[in-house]
Design a protein around this motif. Sequence first.
Motif, short mmCIF file in Angstrom:
data_model
loop_
_atom_site.label_atom_id
_atom_site.label_comp_id
_atom_site.label_asym_id
_atom_site.label_seq_id
_atom_site.Cartn_x
_atom_site.Cartn_y
_atom_site.Cartn_z
N PRO A 10 -33.30 -34.60 -32.75
CA PRO A 10 -34.21 -33.48 -33.00
C PRO A 10 -33.51 -32.30 -33.69
N THR A 11 -32.18 -32.33 -33.73
CA THR A 11 -31.41 -31.28 -34.40
C THR A 11 -31.54 -31.45 -35.91
N ALA A 12 -31.76 -30.34 -36.60
CA ALA A 12 -31.91 -30.38 -38.05
C ALA A 12 -30.66 -30.99 -38.69
N ILE A 13 -30.85 -31.71 -39.78
CA ILE A 13 -29.74 -32.40 -40.43
C ILE A 13 -28.69 -31.40 -40.92
N PHE A 14 -29.12 -30.26 -41.47
CA PHE A 14 -28.12 -29.30 -41.94
C PHE A 14 -27.28 -28.78 -40.78
N ASP A 15 -27.89 -28.63 -39.60
CA ASP A 15 -27.13 -28.21 -38.42
C ASP A 15 -26.13 -29.28 -38.00
N GLN A 16 -26.54 -30.54 -38.12
CA GLN A 16 -25.64 -31.64 -37.78
C GLN A 16 -24.45 -31.70 -38.74
N VAL A 17 -24.72 -31.50 -40.03
CA VAL A 17 -23.64 -31.51 -41.02
C VAL A 17 -22.67 -30.36 -40.72
N ALA A 18 -23.21 -29.17 -40.49
CA ALA A 18 -22.36 -28.01 -40.18
C ALA A 18 -21.56 -28.25 -38.90
N ALA A 19 -22.20 -28.80 -37.88
CA ALA A 19 -21.51 -29.05 -36.61
C ALA A 19 -20.38 -30.07 -36.78
N SER A 20 -20.60 -31.08 -37.59
CA SER A 20 -19.58 -32.09 -37.83
C SER A 20 -18.36 -31.47 -38.53
N ILE A 21 -18.62 -30.63 -39.51
CA ILE A 21 -17.52 -29.97 -40.22
C ILE A 21 -16.82 -28.98 -39.29
N ARG A 22 -17.61 -28.25 -38.50
CA ARG A 22 -17.04 -27.30 -37.54
C ARG A 22 -16.10 -28.04 -36.57
N THR A 23 -16.51 -29.20 -36.12
CA THR A 23 -15.69 -30.01 -35.22
C THR A 23 -14.38 -30.40 -35.90
N ASP A 24 -14.46 -30.79 -37.17
CA ASP A 24 -13.25 -31.15 -37.91
C ASP A 24 -12.32 -29.95 -38.05
N ILE A 25 -12.88 -28.76 -38.17
CA ILE A 25 -12.06 -27.55 -38.26
C ILE A 25 -11.39 -27.28 -36.91
N VAL A 26 -12.16 -27.34 -35.83
CA VAL A 26 -11.64 -27.05 -34.50
C VAL A 26 -10.54 -28.03 -34.10
N THR A 27 -10.72 -29.29 -34.47
CA THR A 27 -9.72 -30.30 -34.09
C THR A 27 -8.53 -30.34 -35.03
N GLY A 28 -8.59 -29.58 -36.12
CA GLY A 28 -7.48 -29.54 -37.05
C GLY A 28 -7.48 -30.65 -38.09
N ARG A 29 -8.55 -31.43 -38.16
CA ARG A 29 -8.63 -32.48 -39.19
C ARG A 29 -8.77 -31.87 -40.59
N VAL A 30 -9.37 -30.69 -40.66
CA VAL A 30 -9.37 -29.91 -41.90
C VAL A 30 -8.83 -28.53 -41.55
N VAL A 31 -8.01 -27.99 -42.43
CA VAL A 31 -7.34 -26.73 -42.16
C VAL A 31 -7.55 -25.75 -43.31
N GLN A 32 -7.10 -24.54 -43.09
CA GLN A 32 -7.23 -23.49 -44.09
C GLN A 32 -6.76 -24.00 -45.46
N GLY A 33 -7.60 -23.75 -46.47
CA GLY A 33 -7.26 -24.13 -47.83
C GLY A 33 -7.76 -25.50 -48.25
N ASP A 34 -8.15 -26.33 -47.27
CA ASP A 34 -8.69 -27.64 -47.62
C ASP A 34 -10.05 -27.49 -48.30
N ARG A 35 -10.26 -28.30 -49.30
CA ARG A 35 -11.56 -28.31 -49.97
C ARG A 35 -12.46 -29.32 -49.29
N LEU A 36 -13.68 -28.92 -49.07
CA LEU A 36 -14.68 -29.84 -48.54
C LEU A 36 -15.22 -30.67 -49.69
N PRO A 37 -15.75 -31.84 -49.40
CA PRO A 37 -16.36 -32.63 -50.46
C PRO A 37 -17.51 -31.84 -51.08
#
Length: 116
Positions: A10-37
Motif C-alpha cells: 500500500p506504500t507509494a512506489i516513490f516512497d519505496q524507492v526513496a526508502a530503499s535508497i535511504r536504507t543503502d545510505i544508512v547501511t553504508g552501501r552508498v556513501v557521500q559522493g556516490d552517484r545514484l543511477p
Amino acid sequence: MLIRIDADSPTAIFDQVAASIRTDIVTGRVVQGDRLPTAREVASALDINVHTVLRAYQQLRDEGLVDLRRGRGAVVSASAAALTDLAQEIHALVARAAQLGVSATTLAALVKETAP
C-alpha cells in the motif's frame, strides 16, 4: 545498489524507492559522493515511470540526503554521513534498551516525548 519495491504494497512506489535508497545510505552501501543511477535506469530496471523515480530523488533531496544537479544527476550529499552515524547510535540505544528490559513501544514513547 539494489532498489527494491513491492507492487502489492500500500506504500507509494516513490516512497519505496526513496526508502530503499535511504536504507543503502544508512547501511553504508552508498556513501557521500556516490552517484545514484539515473532516473531512467532505475525506471527501466523496475519497470516504473521515470517521474516516480524523480519524485523519490526529490524527496531524498528535500531530506538533505541527495544533491540533484542538472547534468550531474543525483549524488549522495555530505549530510548522509550524519544519517549513518545517527543510525549506529540508534542501534546502540535499542540494544541498551533491550538489555534494560525496555520495550520498543516504551522506547519509542520516550523518544517521541524528547523530540522538540
